[in-house]
Design an enzyme around this catalytic site. Structure first.
Site, short mmCIF file in Angstrom:
data_model
loop_
_atom_site.label_atom_id
_atom_site.label_comp_id
_atom_site.label_asym_id
_atom_site.label_seq_id
_atom_site.Cartn_x
_atom_site.Cartn_y
_atom_site.Cartn_z
N LYS A 266 -3.05 -2.87 7.61
CA LYS A 266 -3.06 -4.33 7.60
C LYS A 266 -2.11 -4.85 6.52
O LYS A 266 -1.73 -4.14 5.61
CB LYS A 266 -4.49 -4.82 7.39
CG LYS A 266 -5.21 -4.99 8.71
CD LYS A 266 -4.56 -6.08 9.57
CE LYS A 266 -5.20 -6.10 10.96
NZ LYS A 266 -4.46 -6.94 11.91
N TYR B 226 0.83 0.40 14.91
CA TYR B 226 -0.14 0.21 13.84
C TYR B 226 0.24 1.00 12.59
O TYR B 226 0.42 2.20 12.64
CB TYR B 226 -1.55 0.61 14.29
CG TYR B 226 -2.57 0.33 13.22
CD1 TYR B 226 -2.80 -0.98 12.81
CD2 TYR B 226 -3.27 1.35 12.60
CE1 TYR B 226 -3.70 -1.26 11.81
CE2 TYR B 226 -4.18 1.08 11.59
CZ TYR B 226 -4.39 -0.23 11.21
OH TYR B 226 -5.29 -0.50 10.20
N ASP C 94 0.88 -1.16 0.00
CA ASP C 94 0.00 0.00 0.00
C ASP C 94 0.93 1.21 0.00
O ASP C 94 1.62 1.46 0.98
CB ASP C 94 -0.87 -0.06 1.26
CG ASP C 94 -1.77 1.16 1.42
OD1 ASP C 94 -1.58 2.16 0.69
OD2 ASP C 94 -2.67 1.10 2.29
N ASP D 59 -7.54 -7.48 0.68
CA ASP D 59 -7.37 -6.17 1.32
C ASP D 59 -8.18 -6.16 2.61
O ASP D 59 -9.24 -6.78 2.69
CB ASP D 59 -7.82 -5.04 0.39
CG ASP D 59 -7.44 -3.66 0.94
OD1 ASP D 59 -6.45 -3.57 1.69
OD2 ASP D 59 -8.14 -2.68 0.61
N LYS D 60 -7.66 -5.43 3.60
CA LYS D 60 -8.26 -5.27 4.93
C LYS D 60 -8.24 -6.57 5.73
O LYS D 60 -9.20 -6.92 6.41
CB LYS D 60 -9.71 -4.75 4.83
CG LYS D 60 -9.84 -3.48 4.00
CD LYS D 60 -9.16 -2.28 4.59
CE LYS D 60 -9.33 -1.07 3.71
NZ LYS D 60 -8.16 -0.83 2.81
N ASP E 138 -6.67 -0.69 -1.72
CA ASP E 138 -5.57 0.28 -1.77
C ASP E 138 -4.20 -0.40 -1.88
O ASP E 138 -3.18 0.23 -1.63
CB ASP E 138 -5.62 1.22 -0.55
CG ASP E 138 -5.47 0.49 0.77
OD1 ASP E 138 -5.33 -0.75 0.77
OD2 ASP E 138 -5.49 1.17 1.81
N GLN F 201 -4.48 -28.17 -10.70
CA GLN F 201 -4.72 -29.33 -11.60
C GLN F 201 -3.57 -30.34 -11.56
O GLN F 201 -2.48 -30.05 -11.09
CB GLN F 201 -4.93 -28.85 -13.04
CG GLN F 201 -5.99 -27.79 -13.26
CD GLN F 201 -7.42 -28.28 -13.17
OE1 GLN F 201 -8.32 -27.53 -12.86
NE2 GLN F 201 -7.65 -29.56 -13.43
#
Ligand code: 13P
Ligand code: 13P
Ligand code: MG
Ligand code: MG
Length: 362
Positions: free
Chosen positions: A229, A226, A12, A130-131, A51, A239
């Site tokens: 994510k 933080y 991101d 995402d997230k 994003d 296969q």
């Protein structure tokens, strides 16, 4: 023919608007960069899910190839510079370091790659989310490679009947273990059910042929705070002794709950969507998963096929949206909100710290 390496590197580098999408200009910058500087690549495909900017590349340099990693880093870096000019949200978010040092691992971007002898026909699927976090792949990988209710090939195809090997990685203890399935599924489920800590990093056939690889970094553990994510990726070969394409897609017909929605602090259903619909808006979500299929031909990426565009996933989408309505109604309460241990890596501790002096001993 020498072995092919399939490398997916993603980051991101700035959202538009907020955390919902990648600005089309960044996709163009990444494409131009790989076209101009990527002489060592056989082929590439640039796309996005929400994003997150995704670089899918083939080459013959093997995994952890310095040149390929540097190429991807420089492309992401160039995109981040433009993102800063456009003041996109969280510009440069996932580029945790200022300079490249040999390998993108530990620098912020997610990476999944595998080297193999290209078979007579080589269908591969690149799953991109995402997230959410790497543990989001545990349940679908278990279903694909170990659950006969999902993958009938485990029962009726003699070349799959002996099962697979799962490499499980402890993202906090930085250790790995190999489980043999079906013999050890109960032991394995003790760990892979704990998706915040353990993730399935690789799946091999019993002959040690690589079948699946996921990206497993936990960025917030690396940064100690933080950031966003991890929004992981997963490569699955299909296969001929491996799950059929449809068996690899089948787990996503029943949306499972994953961590990572809104501020990386909530559980929500993983909704399978086309690339076009991979724009998480509601409460910054719900978490998305896309699947692009390619046939490899001497390393060329023939495709992509946008699998979740299929109407056959409409009911999964409807179900995911119903689950989203229900779980959203819980607002700030667990289990919609993540448990406290997981919130350690969000902005929650700052709020808790402010109130520390108000607690009276009993
Ligand atoms: P085909 O007969 O179309 O090759 O399909 C075989 C298969 O395994 C489908 O899952
Ligand atoms: P990303 O990890 O996709 O940037 O999302 C961050 C976030 O907090 C969304 O609410
Ligand atoms: Mg973001
Ligand atoms: Mg993201």
């Amino acid at each position: 023919m020498s072995k092919i390496t399939l490398t997916v590197i993603k980051a991101d580098v700035g959202g538009s608007v907020g955390h919902t999408d990648v600005h089309p200009e960044l996709l163009e910058i990444a494409k131009e960069h790989l076209k101009e500087k990527g002489k060592m690549l056989i082929d590439f495909c640039v796309t996005h899910v929400g994003d997150d900017l995704e670089l899918i590349m083939t080459h013959k340099g093997g995994v952890d190839n310095k040149e390929v990693h540097k190429l991807a880093w420089d492309a992401l870096w160039a995109c981040a510079q433009r993102a800063k000019e456009l003041k996109l949200y969280g510009a440069g978010q996932d580029l945790l370091k200022d300079s490249f040092s040999g390998n993108v691992k530990g620098l912020g971007p997610g990476v999944a790659e595998m080297e193999f002898e290209e078979r007579k026909s080589e269908p591969v699927i690149i799953f991109m989310a995402d997230k959410t976090e790497p543990g989001a792949w545990n349940l679908p990988l278990y279903k694909m490679f170990a659950d006969p209710f999902n993958t009938i090939g485990l029962v009726i195809d003699p070349s799959m009947h002996q099962g697979f090997k799962f490499e499980v990685y402890d993202m906090i203890g930085h250790k790995k273990i190999i489980f043999e399935t079906p013999q050890e599924i109960y032991d394995m489920l003790v760990f892979i059910g704990a998706t915040g800590r353990y993730c399935v990093r690789k799946v091999y056939t019993k002959n040690n042929e690589i079948a699946a690889v996921s990206s497993t970094q936990r960025m917030n553990f690396m940064a100690g705070k933080y950031i966003g994510k991890d929004d992981p990726v997963l490569i699955v070969r299909c296969q001929n002794g491996l799950p059929a394409v449809g068996e690899a897609l089948e787990p996503f017909a029943n949306p499972h709950l994953v961590a990572g929605w809104m501020r990386g602090s909530h559980n929500g259903p993983m909704i399978p969507v086309s690339i076009e619909d991979a724009v998480p808006t509601r409460f910054d979500g719900p978490p998305r998963v896309c699947a692009l299929g390619f046939q490899l031909a001497e390393g060329k990426l023939i495709g992509p096929q946008d699998f979740f565009k299929d109407v056959a996933f409409n009911n999964a989408r409807k179900k995911a949206l119903e689950i989203a309505d229900y779980i959203r109604s819980m607002g700030p309460f667990e289990p919609h909100r993540l448990h406290l241990e997981e919130l350690e890596y969000t902005t929650f501790p700052q709020v808790a710290e402010k109130l520390q002096g108000r607690w009276e001993e009993e």
